[in-house]
Design a protein around this motif. Sequence first.
Motif, PDB file in Angstrom:
ATOM      1  N   THR A 258      50.299  47.128  41.954  1.00 41.68           N
ATOM      2  CA  THR A 258      50.325  46.631  40.584  1.00 41.68           C
ATOM      3  C   THR A 258      51.040  45.284  40.490  1.00 41.68           C
ATOM      4  N   LEU A 259      52.021  45.059  41.388  1.00 40.22           N
ATOM      5  CA  LEU A 259      52.678  43.753  41.424  1.00 40.22           C
ATOM      6  C   LEU A 259      51.671  42.665  41.806  1.00 40.22           C
ATOM      7  N   GLY A 260      50.809  42.973  42.772  1.00 44.43           N
ATOM      8  CA  GLY A 260      49.767  42.022  43.150  1.00 44.43           C
ATOM      9  C   GLY A 260      48.862  41.709  41.976  1.00 44.43           C
ATOM     10  N   GLY A 261      48.488  42.738  41.227  1.00 50.16           N
ATOM     11  CA  GLY A 261      47.659  42.532  40.042  1.00 50.16           C
ATOM     12  C   GLY A 261      48.380  41.740  38.971  1.00 50.16           C
ATOM     13  N   PHE A 262      49.680  41.977  38.848  1.00 54.98           N
ATOM     14  CA  PHE A 262      50.501  41.276  37.865  1.00 54.98           C
ATOM     15  C   PHE A 262      50.522  39.774  38.151  1.00 54.98           C
TER      16      PHE A 262
ATOM     17  N   PHE B 268      34.093  37.059  39.566  1.00 49.80           N
ATOM     18  CA  PHE B 268      33.907  38.463  39.936  1.00 49.80           C
ATOM     19  C   PHE B 268      33.552  38.591  41.415  1.00 49.80           C
ATOM     20  N   GLY B 269      32.616  37.774  41.885  1.00 53.06           N
ATOM     21  CA  GLY B 269      32.199  37.843  43.283  1.00 53.06           C
ATOM     22  C   GLY B 269      33.311  37.491  44.244  1.00 53.06           C
TER      23      GLY B 269
ATOM     24  N   ILE C 226      39.446  41.176  39.888  1.00 55.79           N
ATOM     25  CA  ILE C 226      38.128  41.746  39.576  1.00 55.79           C
ATOM     26  C   ILE C 226      38.105  42.326  38.173  1.00 55.79           C
ATOM     27  N   TYR C 227      39.133  43.096  37.836  1.00 58.52           N
ATOM     28  CA  TYR C 227      39.146  43.777  36.541  1.00 58.52           C
ATOM     29  C   TYR C 227      39.239  42.783  35.385  1.00 58.52           C
ATOM     30  N   THR C 228      40.051  41.743  35.548  1.00 57.97           N
ATOM     31  CA  THR C 228      40.168  40.736  34.493  1.00 57.97           C
ATOM     32  C   THR C 228      38.859  39.966  34.346  1.00 57.97           C
TER      33      THR C 228
ATOM     34  N   ALA D 100      34.330  52.061  33.932  1.00 62.85           N
ATOM     35  CA  ALA D 100      35.611  52.014  34.650  1.00 62.85           C
ATOM     36  C   ALA D 100      36.222  53.408  34.725  1.00 62.85           C
ATOM     37  N   GLY D 101      36.134  54.143  33.634  1.00 64.72           N
ATOM     38  CA  GLY D 101      36.629  55.517  33.634  1.00 64.72           C
ATOM     39  C   GLY D 101      35.825  56.404  34.566  1.00 64.72           C
TER      40      GLY D 101
END
Length: 394
Positions: A252-256, A274-275, A311-313, A339-340
């Motif tokens: 999550t730190l990486g994503g942050f 995205f790619g 990717i998610y953003t 996503a769910g």
Amino acid sequence: MAEEHRIKHEGLVVTAIILTSFCYMHDMVIIPAVNSIYEQFADSPGLANFIVSGPAGVMIITELLTPRMLRHVGKKRLMTIAMVVFAFASIFGAAIVDPVYMAVARGIVGAAVGVIATVPLTLISELYEDEGKRSWLMGLYNAGMTGIGFVLGILSGYVASSGWQGCFRLYWITVPILVLWVLVMPETGKDSAGEQEAKRERFPMGGFVKLLVVFFLIGVFYAIIYYQISVYVSEQQIGDEMLAGTLSSLGTLGGFVISFLFGGIFKRIQERSFGVGCLALAASILILYLFPSVAGSMIATFLIGAAWGFIYTAFTMDLTTVVPQSFVNTSVSVGLAVAGLCMFASTYVTTLLQMITGSSTISSILPIGVVVSALCGVITLVSPPKASASEAAS
């Protein structure tokens, strides 16, 4: 920001929107305890699977229903109701250590999160019409979400080491977030105007479907790592629940970190974001597979988290740009439902792939994730979903 949506206390409103992502990150609270939950309910593997990933499946239903609910209830009121339900079901989710009770409580949590995950993104799209500002706030929202996840990973890992049921006490954090939301969020009207406008426009199905399919394939493999990291740690014999919590936090730190940088990167590579993220995820999973050690897993999970955050953003940004504004509520709700579905399907896909490979380990299916992620990256770089949507609309 559109003139009709200018808000006096914009900073507090943005803060409230970001903090609601705590609810979406609710699984971070129990990730370090997943292995213990499977051991606790070894005689009920189906219910144990549902306790772990079931909320993601229930989310799909309420995410798809959210646009319809918004035609009858304003965004603030609907979110308030959902957050109250979430608070009760999550805080008391392990009050009784019984698989049926916990599965029901987790199912209710999932139903609430489906609404909580959808409304903020549709609100951001409504408030920010400029793509540059919207991408910045999308990045900020996801940075807040992953930042919250980072803290939760550390706290839950620490709490789980002295008893997995204690993790559920962390859900009390929901209460002050709910209070802030109620105090600062302005009242919003029903979404009836958008429904009328949507009837006059064409939905660009081609690019939208491509975006969903590719995201699903990528998301399932990320979810396998996300949910099963404690199992990976156990089978590689490199640590305990504390390390599993640390790895979750590093992810999550990486994503942050990457979410803060997303706005600037998006301006340069636009629809190819995205790619690029997919290729980065493929490389990161490869590191996790090749270096099963404490240091290797820490580096890999940080990079996996960063790749997924990107990717998610990019995905949430694409959901608001691949369709006309009148379809954004529908696009976001369907996208988040997918996503769910990724999260819900991950434990079952894990079992299926282990049967195919003839192995019972998480490591044995990581190479498949590398190949799938790389292929998805190449496909979306060659033909970005937004470009496909534009061609279909013309």
